[in-house]
Design a protein around this motif. Structure first.
Motif, PDB file in Angstrom:
ATOM      1  N   CYS A  18      23.589  41.871  42.370  1.00  0.00           N
ATOM      2  CA  CYS A  18      23.681  41.592  40.940  1.00  0.00           C
ATOM      3  C   CYS A  18      24.398  40.250  40.739  1.00  0.00           C
ATOM      4  O   CYS A  18      25.452  40.013  41.325  1.00  0.00           O
ATOM      5  N   CYS A  21      27.957  41.252  38.912  1.00  0.00           N
ATOM      6  CA  CYS A  21      29.040  42.018  39.530  1.00  0.00           C
ATOM      7  C   CYS A  21      28.923  42.081  41.045  1.00  0.00           C
ATOM      8  O   CYS A  21      29.750  42.719  41.694  1.00  0.00           O
ATOM      9  N   CYS A  80      22.154  44.567  38.162  1.00  0.00           N
ATOM     10  CA  CYS A  80      22.097  45.987  38.530  1.00  0.00           C
ATOM     11  C   CYS A  80      21.663  46.816  37.328  1.00  0.00           C
ATOM     12  O   CYS A  80      20.966  47.796  37.459  1.00  0.00           O
ATOM     13  N   CYS A  84      24.801  44.914  32.381  1.00  0.00           N
ATOM     14  CA  CYS A  84      25.932  44.875  33.307  1.00  0.00           C
ATOM     15  C   CYS A  84      27.010  43.947  32.744  1.00  0.00           C
ATOM     16  O   CYS A  84      26.743  42.784  32.468  1.00  0.00           O
ATOM     17  N   ARG A  94      35.076  45.809  38.886  1.00  0.00           N
ATOM     18  CA  ARG A  94      33.727  45.922  38.339  1.00  0.00           C
ATOM     19  C   ARG A  94      33.791  46.721  37.039  1.00  0.00           C
ATOM     20  O   ARG A  94      34.147  47.887  37.031  1.00  0.00           O
TER      21      ARG A  94
HETATM   22 ZN   LIG Z   1      25.958  44.306  37.929  1.00  0.00          ZN
END
Ligand SMILES: [Zn+2]
Ligand SMILES: [Zn+2]
Length: 125
Positions: A18, A21, A80, A84, A94
Motif C-alpha cells: 500500500c 501504509c 490496501c 486507507c 498504521r
Molecule cells: Zn493502506
C-alpha cells in the motif's frame, strides 16, 4: 490474410504494498489482449517494423504483448483499502489498525516553561 489476429485474456497475480501504509497487498488483474501478428514478409519495405508484431516462423511471441497489457493495467498507486488513512505522522502507527489513535497536541517549545510551571503547581497541591 496478412497475419494472425490474436485475441484473448490473461490474468496475473499482483503483490506489492500500500502506498499509504506500506501494508503488503495482493491482488489479481485480468487484461484483454488483441494484436495482429503479421507474416514476416521481407518484400515489404516498411520502416515501422518495430511497431508491428511479426510472426516468427509461424510462432507468436506474446511476451511483449503480455507485458505491455499488464503494465498498463497495474494500479498506479495501489492501496490496501480505498480509504486507507495511512500512517500516523507522529509515530508511524498504521491508522487503519487503530482508528482512534491520537497524540496529545505537541507543546510549542515557547510554552514549555509554562507547562513545567503548571506541573510544579500540581505537585504542590
Ligand atoms: Zn493502506
Ligand atoms: Zn501516532
Amino acid at each position: 490474410m496478412e497475419g494472425v489476429l490474436v485475441t484473448g485474456s490473461a490474468s496475473a497475480e499482483l503483490t506489492g504494498e500500500c502506498v499509504r501504509c506500506l501494508e503488503p497487498i495482493t491482488d489479481e488483474i485480468e487484461v484483454d489482449l488483441q494484436e495482429l501478428f503479421v507474416y514476416d514478409d521481407r518484400d515489404h519495405d516498411s520502416e515501422e517494423d518495430d511497431e508491428v508484431s511479426m510472426l516468427q516462423d509461424d510462432l507468436l511471441d506474446l511476451e511483449s504483448l503480455l507485458r505491455d497489457a499488464v503494465v498498463l493495467a497495474l494500479p498506479f498507486q495501489p492501496v490496501c483499502e480505498d480509504d486507507c488513512p495511512g500512517l500516523c505522522p507522529e509515530c508511524g502507527a498504521r491508522l487503519l489498525d487503530d482508528p482512534d489513535h491520537a497524540h496529545e497536541a505537541p507543546i510549542d517549545p515557547r510554552w514549555a516553561g509554562l507547562a513545567a510551571l503548571q506541573q510544579d503547581q500540581q505537585h504542590r497541591e
